[in-house]
Design a protein around this motif. Structure first.
Motif, PDB file in Angstrom:
ATOM      1  N   GLY A   1       0.779  -1.229   0.000  1.00 47.92           N
ATOM      2  CA  GLY A   1       0.000   0.000   0.000  1.00 47.92           C
ATOM      3  C   GLY A   1       0.807   1.272   0.000  1.00 47.92           C
ATOM      4  O   GLY A   1       0.249   2.368  -0.083  1.00 47.92           O
ATOM      5  N   ILE A   2       2.143   1.174   0.060  1.00 53.23           N
ATOM      6  CA  ILE A   2       2.975   2.378   0.111  1.00 53.23           C
ATOM      7  C   ILE A   2       2.788   3.232  -1.149  1.00 53.23           C
ATOM      8  O   ILE A   2       2.942   4.458  -1.109  1.00 53.23           O
ATOM      9  N   GLU A   3       2.410   2.590  -2.253  1.00 49.70           N
ATOM     10  CA  GLU A   3       2.247   3.335  -3.508  1.00 49.70           C
ATOM     11  C   GLU A   3       1.082   4.304  -3.452  1.00 49.70           C
ATOM     12  O   GLU A   3       0.955   5.181  -4.308  1.00 49.70           O
ATOM     13  N   GLN A   4       0.227   4.197  -2.445  1.00 49.40           N
ATOM     14  CA  GLN A   4      -0.902   5.112  -2.327  1.00 49.40           C
ATOM     15  C   GLN A   4      -0.572   6.363  -1.519  1.00 49.40           C
ATOM     16  O   GLN A   4      -1.398   7.263  -1.395  1.00 49.40           O
ATOM     17  N   ALA A   5       0.630   6.421  -0.961  1.00 49.26           N
ATOM     18  CA  ALA A   5       1.047   7.624  -0.239  1.00 49.26           C
ATOM     19  C   ALA A   5       1.236   8.778  -1.219  1.00 49.26           C
ATOM     20  O   ALA A   5       1.516   8.580  -2.403  1.00 49.26           O
ATOM     21  N   ASP A   6       1.098   9.989  -0.734  1.00 43.21           N
ATOM     22  CA  ASP A   6       1.334  11.157  -1.582  1.00 43.21           C
ATOM     23  C   ASP A   6       2.822  11.380  -1.821  1.00 43.21           C
ATOM     24  O   ASP A   6       3.222  11.861  -2.884  1.00 43.21           O
ATOM     25  N   SER A   7       3.644  11.043  -0.828  1.00 40.38           N
ATOM     26  CA  SER A   7       5.089  11.192  -0.974  1.00 40.38           C
ATOM     27  C   SER A   7       5.783  10.165  -0.093  1.00 40.38           C
ATOM     28  O   SER A   7       5.249   9.730   0.924  1.00 40.38           O
ATOM     29  N   VAL A   8       6.980   9.787  -0.520  1.00 39.12           N
ATOM     30  CA  VAL A   8       7.772   8.789   0.198  1.00 39.12           C
ATOM     31  C   VAL A   8       9.224   9.230   0.204  1.00 39.12           C
ATOM     32  O   VAL A   8       9.758   9.660  -0.824  1.00 39.12           O
ATOM     33  N   THR A   9       9.866   9.139   1.360  1.00 38.82           N
ATOM     34  CA  THR A   9      11.295   9.413   1.483  1.00 38.82           C
ATOM     35  C   THR A   9      12.062   8.107   1.397  1.00 38.82           C
ATOM     36  O   THR A   9      11.722   7.133   2.070  1.00 38.82           O
ATOM     37  N   LEU A  10      13.110   8.076   0.569  1.00 35.64           N
ATOM     38  CA  LEU A  10      13.943   6.888   0.395  1.00 35.64           C
ATOM     39  C   LEU A  10      15.407   7.276   0.570  1.00 35.64           C
ATOM     40  O   LEU A  10      15.871   8.231  -0.056  1.00 35.64           O
TER      41      LEU A  10
ATOM     42  N   PRO B   1      26.499   4.197  -1.616  1.00 33.55           N
ATOM     43  CA  PRO B   1      27.335   5.186  -0.934  1.00 33.55           C
ATOM     44  C   PRO B   1      26.477   6.303  -0.333  1.00 33.55           C
ATOM     45  O   PRO B   1      25.372   6.591  -0.820  1.00 33.55           O
ATOM     46  N   ILE B   2      26.979   6.928   0.700  1.00 30.33           N
ATOM     47  CA  ILE B   2      26.219   7.964   1.396  1.00 30.33           C
ATOM     48  C   ILE B   2      25.880   9.118   0.453  1.00 30.33           C
ATOM     49  O   ILE B   2      26.645   9.449  -0.464  1.00 30.33           O
ATOM     50  N   GLY B   3      24.708   9.677   0.666  1.00 32.97           N
ATOM     51  CA  GLY B   3      24.276  10.805  -0.153  1.00 32.97           C
ATOM     52  C   GLY B   3      23.402  10.394  -1.314  1.00 32.97           C
ATOM     53  O   GLY B   3      23.235  11.165  -2.269  1.00 32.97           O
ATOM     54  N   SER B   4      22.832   9.202  -1.269  1.00 33.42           N
ATOM     55  CA  SER B   4      21.946   8.750  -2.342  1.00 33.42           C
ATOM     56  C   SER B   4      20.543   8.621  -1.770  1.00 33.42           C
ATOM     57  O   SER B   4      20.203   7.609  -1.157  1.00 33.42           O
ATOM     58  N   SER B   5      19.738   9.661  -1.945  1.00 37.55           N
ATOM     59  CA  SER B   5      18.398   9.709  -1.362  1.00 37.55           C
ATOM     60  C   SER B   5      17.418  10.260  -2.388  1.00 37.55           C
ATOM     61  O   SER B   5      17.819  10.833  -3.403  1.00 37.55           O
ATOM     62  N   ALA B   6      16.139  10.083  -2.087  1.00 42.16           N
ATOM     63  CA  ALA B   6      15.124  10.584  -3.013  1.00 42.16           C
ATOM     64  C   ALA B   6      13.832  10.888  -2.272  1.00 42.16           C
ATOM     65  O   ALA B   6      13.515  10.258  -1.264  1.00 42.16           O
ATOM     66  N   LEU B   7      13.105  11.871  -2.788  1.00 40.58           N
ATOM     67  CA  LEU B   7      11.724  12.131  -2.392  1.00 40.58           C
ATOM     68  C   LEU B   7      10.866  11.781  -3.594  1.00 40.58           C
ATOM     69  O   LEU B   7      11.006  12.385  -4.662  1.00 40.58           O
ATOM     70  N   VAL B   8      10.003  10.801  -3.445  1.00 41.29           N
ATOM     71  CA  VAL B   8       9.169  10.321  -4.544  1.00 41.29           C
ATOM     72  C   VAL B   8       7.744  10.807  -4.331  1.00 41.29           C
ATOM     73  O   VAL B   8       7.192  10.663  -3.231  1.00 41.29           O
ATOM     74  N   LEU B   9       7.164  11.401  -5.375  1.00 47.31           N
ATOM     75  CA  LEU B   9       5.789  11.889  -5.312  1.00 47.31           C
ATOM     76  C   LEU B   9       4.890  11.024  -6.171  1.00 47.31           C
ATOM     77  O   LEU B   9       5.264  10.608  -7.275  1.00 47.31           O
ATOM     78  N   ARG B  10       3.691  10.760  -5.693  1.00 48.95           N
ATOM     79  CA  ARG B  10       2.735   9.936  -6.449  1.00 48.95           C
ATOM     80  C   ARG B  10       2.241  10.676  -7.683  1.00 48.95           C
ATOM     81  O   ARG B  10       2.030  10.092  -8.740  1.00 48.95           O
TER      82      ARG B  10
END
Length: 248
Positions: free
Chosen positions: A47-56, A65-74
């Motif tokens: 059900g995570i795909e139904q969130a408006d945004s997800v931090t990864l 390696p450190i510094g690899s992140s993302a904010l994903v928006l539906r």
């Protein structure tokens, strides 16, 4: 709108509440995002795909390696809230010759951190990364069992992912909490000074505790046993020294 039904350990109940009240639903999967490719535990993020945004944070459970992140928006249009037009940064669509990335981040000049994840996925593969995360979750469970057979160690909470939080105290004559807090910090310091182990710590409701975060799938049960034995050894040494000096 009626709330969505949900099973155990799924975010769907939260989705239903968010939709009912028109709230934005954000899921912080910075640490648990490895579950997305886990062969054994993927259902925990059902059900995570139904969130408006997800931090990864791919530099955690994706082993990057450190510094690899993302904010994903539906919905991609939600990026409009941070859009600001400037000719030198993001020319109008009609004039643009390349895809515009400026409107996808608050940072304009930034490193090519996505390359780290791309290389990892191309060389290791999502399935192998998921298996690696499954292994560290398994290791955390094994650490929990090892702690359970040591009377001087007390687990703070059941293991869920790959972090184990626990404390050291005298098994038959436990110290008051404020002395136990000092003792657990002293254990960490002693192991550090001897060059034996780096053990993290955290505080939960006033209790100073030790913390192991397992993110190396090559760690063995023997490695865990050695670290826990070192913790117990240092703990008993400190207890003996303090009692010999008349201090609790």
């Amino acid at each position: 709108m009626a709330p969505l039904t949900s099973g155990p350990s799924t975010p769907l109940g939260s989705v239903g509440l968010a939709r009912r009240f028109g709230a934005w639903l954000h899921i912080d999967a910075a640490y648990g995002c490895g579950l997305l490719v886990s062969p054994r535990h993927r259902q925990r993020l059902a059900g995570i795909e139904q969130a408006d945004s997800v931090t990864l944070d791919f530099h955690k459970s994706f082993f990057q390696p450190i510094g690899s992140s993302a904010l994903v928006l539906r919905e991609g249009t939600d990026f409009d809230s941070i859009r600001h037009y400037a000719e030198y940064l993001n020319p109008r669509a009609a004039a643009a010759q390349t895809p515009n990335q400026v409107d996808k981040s608050l940072q304009t000049t930034r490193r090519f951190d996505a390359l780290k994840l791309w290389v990892g996925l191309r060389t290791i593969g999502a399935s192998a990364i998921g298996t690696m995360f499954d292994r560290v979750i398994e290791l955390a469970g094994e650490a929990q069992e090892l702690i359970g057979v040591r009377a001087e160690l007390c687990l703070e909470a059941p293991v869920q992912l790959s972090t184990v939080v626990f404390g050291f105290n005298h098994p038959t004559e436990p110290l008051p909490q404020h002395h136990a807090n000092t003792l657990n910090d002293a254990i960490r310091q002693r192991l550090y000074e001897r060059g034996q182990a780096m053990v993290a710590a955290t505080t939960v409701q006033g209790r100073r505790l030790l913390k192991l975060t397992l993110l190396n799938p090559n760690t063995t049960v023997r490695d865990l046993e050695e670290i826990l034995d070192l913790i117990c050894q240092a703990g008993y040494e400190l207890l003996a020294e303090n009692f010999a000096k008349g201090r609790p």
